[in-house]
Design a protein around this motif. Structure first.
Motif, PDB file in Angstrom:
ATOM      1  N   LEU A  59       8.696  75.059 -66.650  1.00  0.00           N
ATOM      2  CA  LEU A  59       9.726  76.594 -67.033  1.00  0.00           C
ATOM      3  C   LEU A  59      10.530  76.663 -67.695  1.00  0.00           C
ATOM      4  O   LEU A  59      11.179  77.166 -69.197  1.00  0.00           O
ATOM      5  CB  LEU A  59      10.507  76.809 -65.694  1.00  0.00           C
ATOM      6  N   ALA A  60      11.073  75.324 -67.951  1.00  0.00           N
ATOM      7  CA  ALA A  60      11.909  74.641 -69.830  1.00  0.00           C
ATOM      8  C   ALA A  60      11.582  75.174 -70.282  1.00  0.00           C
ATOM      9  O   ALA A  60      12.131  75.657 -71.459  1.00  0.00           O
ATOM     10  CB  ALA A  60      12.819  73.792 -69.123  1.00  0.00           C
ATOM     11  N   GLY A  61      10.215  74.905 -71.075  1.00  0.00           N
ATOM     12  CA  GLY A  61       9.859  75.021 -72.165  1.00  0.00           C
ATOM     13  C   GLY A  61       9.123  76.225 -72.204  1.00  0.00           C
ATOM     14  O   GLY A  61       9.483  77.078 -73.670  1.00  0.00           O
ATOM     15  N   VAL A  62       9.715  77.599 -71.289  1.00  0.00           N
ATOM     16  CA  VAL A  62       8.610  78.783 -71.812  1.00  0.00           C
ATOM     17  C   VAL A  62      10.183  79.594 -71.461  1.00  0.00           C
ATOM     18  O   VAL A  62      10.304  80.590 -72.495  1.00  0.00           O
ATOM     19  CB  VAL A  62       8.335  79.446 -70.600  1.00  0.00           C
ATOM     20  N   GLU A  63      11.443  79.544 -70.900  1.00  0.00           N
ATOM     21  CA  GLU A  63      12.748  79.510 -71.253  1.00  0.00           C
ATOM     22  C   GLU A  63      13.577  79.286 -72.135  1.00  0.00           C
ATOM     23  O   GLU A  63      13.879  80.723 -73.059  1.00  0.00           O
ATOM     24  CB  GLU A  63      13.919  79.025 -69.916  1.00  0.00           C
ATOM     25  N   GLU A  64      12.935  78.384 -73.121  1.00  0.00           N
ATOM     26  CA  GLU A  64      13.488  78.434 -74.431  1.00  0.00           C
ATOM     27  C   GLU A  64      13.189  79.612 -75.123  1.00  0.00           C
ATOM     28  O   GLU A  64      13.375  79.337 -76.507  1.00  0.00           O
ATOM     29  CB  GLU A  64      13.069  76.709 -74.776  1.00  0.00           C
ATOM     30  N   MET A  65      11.278  79.813 -75.102  1.00  0.00           N
ATOM     31  CA  MET A  65      10.471  80.402 -75.960  1.00  0.00           C
ATOM     32  C   MET A  65      11.332  81.606 -75.658  1.00  0.00           C
ATOM     33  O   MET A  65      11.498  82.127 -77.042  1.00  0.00           O
ATOM     34  CB  MET A  65       9.245  80.751 -75.827  1.00  0.00           C
ATOM     35  N   TYR A  66      11.472  81.896 -74.284  1.00  0.00           N
ATOM     36  CA  TYR A  66      12.696  83.040 -74.023  1.00  0.00           C
ATOM     37  C   TYR A  66      13.967  83.238 -74.775  1.00  0.00           C
ATOM     38  O   TYR A  66      14.220  84.180 -75.460  1.00  0.00           O
ATOM     39  CB  TYR A  66      12.397  83.778 -72.711  1.00  0.00           C
TER      40      TYR A  66
ATOM     41  N   ASN B 101       9.866  90.982 -69.817  1.00  0.00           N
ATOM     42  CA  ASN B 101       8.413  90.876 -69.463  1.00  0.00           C
ATOM     43  C   ASN B 101       7.037  89.487 -69.244  1.00  0.00           C
ATOM     44  O   ASN B 101       7.059  88.818 -68.064  1.00  0.00           O
ATOM     45  CB  ASN B 101       7.602  92.314 -70.053  1.00  0.00           C
ATOM     46  N   ALA B 102       7.738  89.064 -70.598  1.00  0.00           N
ATOM     47  CA  ALA B 102       6.966  88.004 -70.464  1.00  0.00           C
ATOM     48  C   ALA B 102       7.494  86.563 -69.000  1.00  0.00           C
ATOM     49  O   ALA B 102       6.695  85.206 -69.069  1.00  0.00           O
ATOM     50  CB  ALA B 102       5.865  87.230 -71.529  1.00  0.00           C
ATOM     51  N   VAL B 103       9.050  86.166 -69.700  1.00  0.00           N
ATOM     52  CA  VAL B 103       9.127  85.408 -68.942  1.00  0.00           C
ATOM     53  C   VAL B 103       8.942  85.487 -67.623  1.00  0.00           C
ATOM     54  O   VAL B 103       9.523  84.575 -66.504  1.00  0.00           O
ATOM     55  CB  VAL B 103      11.136  84.626 -69.493  1.00  0.00           C
ATOM     56  N   THR B 104       9.388  86.463 -67.369  1.00  0.00           N
ATOM     57  CA  THR B 104       9.519  87.036 -65.594  1.00  0.00           C
ATOM     58  C   THR B 104       8.554  86.854 -65.194  1.00  0.00           C
ATOM     59  O   THR B 104       8.285  85.881 -63.843  1.00  0.00           O
ATOM     60  CB  THR B 104       9.288  88.812 -65.405  1.00  0.00           C
ATOM     61  N   ALA B 105       6.896  86.332 -66.087  1.00  0.00           N
ATOM     62  CA  ALA B 105       5.778  86.556 -65.330  1.00  0.00           C
ATOM     63  C   ALA B 105       5.156  84.876 -65.204  1.00  0.00           C
ATOM     64  O   ALA B 105       5.647  84.429 -63.730  1.00  0.00           O
ATOM     65  CB  ALA B 105       4.710  86.607 -66.212  1.00  0.00           C
ATOM     66  N   TRP B 106       6.110  83.836 -65.897  1.00  0.00           N
ATOM     67  CA  TRP B 106       6.541  83.052 -65.845  1.00  0.00           C
ATOM     68  C   TRP B 106       7.272  82.201 -64.865  1.00  0.00           C
ATOM     69  O   TRP B 106       6.959  80.826 -63.688  1.00  0.00           O
ATOM     70  CB  TRP B 106       6.721  81.661 -67.234  1.00  0.00           C
ATOM     71  N   ARG B 107       8.291  82.922 -64.300  1.00  0.00           N
ATOM     72  CA  ARG B 107       9.063  82.984 -63.631  1.00  0.00           C
ATOM     73  C   ARG B 107       7.995  82.716 -62.048  1.00  0.00           C
ATOM     74  O   ARG B 107       7.881  81.959 -60.688  1.00  0.00           O
ATOM     75  CB  ARG B 107      10.271  83.016 -63.114  1.00  0.00           C
TER      76      ARG B 107
ATOM     77  N   LEU C 174       1.759  85.180 -57.789  1.00  0.00           N
ATOM     78  CA  LEU C 174       1.120  84.842 -59.021  1.00  0.00           C
ATOM     79  C   LEU C 174      -0.103  86.234 -59.404  1.00  0.00           C
ATOM     80  O   LEU C 174      -0.213  86.646 -60.354  1.00  0.00           O
ATOM     81  CB  LEU C 174       0.249  83.987 -58.860  1.00  0.00           C
ATOM     82  N   ALA C 175       0.019  87.281 -58.535  1.00  0.00           N
ATOM     83  CA  ALA C 175      -1.093  88.622 -58.703  1.00  0.00           C
ATOM     84  C   ALA C 175       0.145  88.936 -60.208  1.00  0.00           C
ATOM     85  O   ALA C 175      -0.635  89.769 -60.698  1.00  0.00           O
ATOM     86  CB  ALA C 175      -1.185  88.754 -57.444  1.00  0.00           C
ATOM     87  N   ASP C 176       0.975  89.777 -59.898  1.00  0.00           N
ATOM     88  CA  ASP C 176       2.403  89.605 -60.986  1.00  0.00           C
ATOM     89  C   ASP C 176       2.801  89.714 -62.097  1.00  0.00           C
ATOM     90  O   ASP C 176       1.867  90.172 -62.449  1.00  0.00           O
ATOM     91  CB  ASP C 176       3.681  90.521 -59.881  1.00  0.00           C
ATOM     92  N   ALA C 177       2.229  88.526 -62.248  1.00  0.00           N
ATOM     93  CA  ALA C 177       2.237  87.855 -63.515  1.00  0.00           C
ATOM     94  C   ALA C 177       0.960  87.858 -64.180  1.00  0.00           C
ATOM     95  O   ALA C 177       0.734  88.015 -65.663  1.00  0.00           O
ATOM     96  CB  ALA C 177       2.294  85.983 -63.496  1.00  0.00           C
TER      97      ALA C 177
END
Length: 404
Positions: free
Chosen positions: A233-240, A248-254, A264-267
């Motif tokens: 998650l740290a990898g995508v949080e840095e991108m955020y 929207n995207a970082v919520t999907a990864w969370r 998983l379905a909502d992501a």
């Protein structure tokens, strides 16, 4: 006195030089890569996001680590960060990023075209919680396969195949009362009147448009999947924090990180929404309005021919057949009453058929794994327009039903 001055100069040089040289060296690896715009983020050109950035992931990581260590705000190294994960993504996908240029045409990109979808399925099979890549591998390639014959280096589906479809529609229109044909969707009428005029140049242009959109989606979606695979998650949080990803995207990864089935379905829904309504929506608009009326002809033919390789998903013409009435007359056709290039109707089909069927598949691992493990080349061959054309023409003739 002069000797003393020289001594101070030497000492000053040693002291201050010793202090300043490492700073200059530390900055030299990343300073030139700060505040760079992403000039090729839409996938329209060759290579990566900005020609000022290297394509070697090791070089990019060195600069990235220097920027992080220097406390640089992530938004200043956003393109550097995105390019790093993009080069990781293409390396893992066995794609030559330097040579990936949709404008070079189908023959030059045929292997890359396949590898994009092979990689989606690879990612899903390695990470079953990555729902979106599985859907992209099953559905994305199916909708494109009607216009790509990757077994042929020429890469162009037979123009006569489209002509046959247009000619069949034209014949059926001639036998339909004007009161009904006037009410038909414009795309059906245009296919009947203009389909026979489609040229190889039209198809080549359309294929290029599809390859641009394919690269755009890869550039946007795959780097964040690789970032999560490598750094969590740290990898995508840095991108955020860098602005590469939105809320929207970082919520999907969370949600993916949480691992709950509903999450998983909502992501998957969020990522599909990002793909279709943020990333390529404008490019579909440009494509459908291009080449005069031929943009509409080609996008509509791909809708007619498209049948996603998702078990239980309906072909567009079955999901939403065109049905019209005029007085005591009614006409039902197997042709879809929407064009895949149009945002609202495309999203309606995705959210009311394609995505729900895919999520049902994901809920049954025993069924999902064999489907997702099937080689993409087999899926591609099964979806080709020329292979399916006899059935399409047969359905068109048998199911064009006029009642009075």
């Amino acid at each position: 006195m002069a000797g003393l001055v020289r001594l101070f100069v030497v000492l000053g040089t040693l002291i201050f030089g010793f202090v300043s040289i490492p700073v200059a060296q530390a900055e030299s690896g990343y300073a030139a890569y700060l505040d760079l715009p992403s000039v090729n983020g839409d996938g329209a050109g060759g290579g990566g996001l900005n020609p000022a950035l290297p394509l070697d992931p090791d070089e990019l990581l060195t600069a990235l680590d220097q920027a992080r260590a220097a406390g640089i705000a992530p938004r200043r190294y956003a393109t550097l960060l995105h390019q790093y994960w993009l080069t990781i993504a293409t390396r893992n996908a066995d794609i030559d990023l330097a040579a990936w240029d949709p404008t070079r045409g189908v023959p030059a990109n045929s292997r890359t075209f396949i590898q994009v979808y092979v990689n989606y399925l690879r990612l899903n099979n390695q990470h079953p919680d990555y729902y979106w890549v599985g859907l992209a591998g099953l559905a994305g390639g199916s909708f494109a396969s009607g216009f790509f014959d990757m077994g042929d280096v020429a890469g162009i589906v037979s123009v006569p195949g489209v002509h046959q479809l247009g000619s069949a529609v034209a014949d059926l229109l001639r036998g339909t009362p004007a009161e009904l044909t006037d009410l038909l969707p414009a795309d059906i009428k245009t296919l009947g009147t203009e389909g026979e005029r489609l040229t190889a140049d039209d198809l080549t242009w359309y294929q290029t448009r599809l390859m641009i959109m394919q690269k755009h989606i890869f550039i946007d979606q795959v780097p964040m999947h690789e970032a999560y695979a490598a750094a969590g998650l740290a990898g995508v949080e840095e991108m955020y924090r860098a602005g590469v990803l939105d809320e929207n995207a970082v919520t999907a990864w969370r949600e993916i990180d949480g691992g709950a089935p509903a999450g998983l379905a909502d992501a998957a829904l969020r990522m599909t929404d990002r793909e279709q309504n943020q990333i390529i929506a404008d490019q579909w608009d440009v494509t459908s309005s291009g080449r005069g009326v031929m943009g509409r002809v080609m996008t509509y033919v791909s809708t007619v021919a498209g049948k996603a390789a998702v078990p239980g998903a309906l072909a567009p013409g079955v999901f939403a057949p065109t049905t019209i009435t005029a007085g005591n007359m009614a006409l039902r056709t197997p042709l879809p009453d929407f064009n895949w290039a149009d945002r609202d109707t495309r999203w309606n089909y995705i959210t009311h058929d394609l995505l729900p069927r895919y999520l049902e598949l994901c809920g049954n691992e025993a069924v999902a794994r064999p489907v997702l493990a099937e080689p993409f080349t087999d899926k591609l061959a099964a979806g080709r327009l020329m292979r399916r054309l006899p059935d399409l023409l047969g359905d068109l003739t048998a199911q064009w039903q006029l009642t009075t």
